[in-house]
Enzyme design. Structure first.
Site: not given
Length: 229
Positions: A8, A190-193
């Site tokens: 996700l 978002a983007n695992r940031m």
């Protein structure tokens, strides 16, 4: 089973180091209140990790029952596996995960029993059958032959302490408080940031920290810093 294609994107919020409150307790209470308002199921449920003299970590779910001025309180059987761990190593971590808000809170610190009278006051607030059930677990985590033995013991205790009568507080049952030494707030992005802000009781030595905010709260000094995701 392969879950490598399951993922996700977390995009519900953000956490800015420059705008977080000076007190980690203020932010923790604010996040908890938001979880309650959003009707997260049992947002006060937390994973409690302990480690005894055998150096083998152990984790289980317990329920937070109070946020104090210095830490968090939960109740359990002192003779349980977790109680043995705590007796051997008075340090613990707790983790809250609120999937609906894409947030985690990770707490670490020293742990100790609370006052017996406070434990007794809470025990007497519990539902009658829960009070009776606490007496069945002698000790909690101990081996039992089968479910029927548990049920028979419960029925015997109910007969001895019928509804509308007092159930004595067990000496082997009560509360622990984790005095917070470090607390990390994690907001999925978002983007695992992801955003990660950690509050730590200040040691007075910040020479190796590039971006640190230090605040004083009563007699406690806290530093905050951002961590890489």
């Amino acid at each position: 089973m392969d879950f490598t294609d399951q993922r996700l994107s977390y995009e519900k919020g953000e956490l800015d180091q420059q705008s977080v409150p000076t007190s980690p307790f203020e932010l923790f209470k604010a996040w908890m209140n938001e979880a309650l308002a959003q009707k997260v199921q049992e947002p006060y449920a937390m994973s409690l990790a302990t480690c005894g003299a055998d150096n083998k970590p152990s984790v289980r779910i317990v329920l937070l029952r109070e946020i104090t001025e210095t830490g968090i309180v939960f109740y359990t059987n002192y003779e349980s596996a977790k109680g043995q761990d705590i007796a051997e190593n008075p340090n613990a971590e707790a983790l809250f995960f609120w999937h609906e808000l894409e947030r985690q809170v990770r707490i670490s610190g020293s742990i100790a029993k609370i006052a017996a009278d406070k434990s007794a006051a809470y025990f007497q607030k519990r539902p009658h059958d829960s009070q009776v059930g606490a007496w069945v677990s002698q000790p909690q985590s101990g081996e039992v032959a089968n479910r029927e033995v548990m049920e028979q013991t419960f029925e015997q205790l109910q007969a001895a302490h019928p509804d509308n009568t007092a159930v004595p507080t067990p000496e082997f049952w009560g509360g622990y408080e984790i005095t917070i030494e470090q607390i990390e707030f994690w907001q999925g992005r978002a983007n695992r940031m992801h955003d990660r802000i950690v509050y730590t009781q200040s040691s007075g030595d910040n020479s190796e920290v590039n971006e640190v905010n230090e605040v004083n709260e009563g007699n406690t000094s806290w530093t905050t810093k951002r961590l890489l995701p």
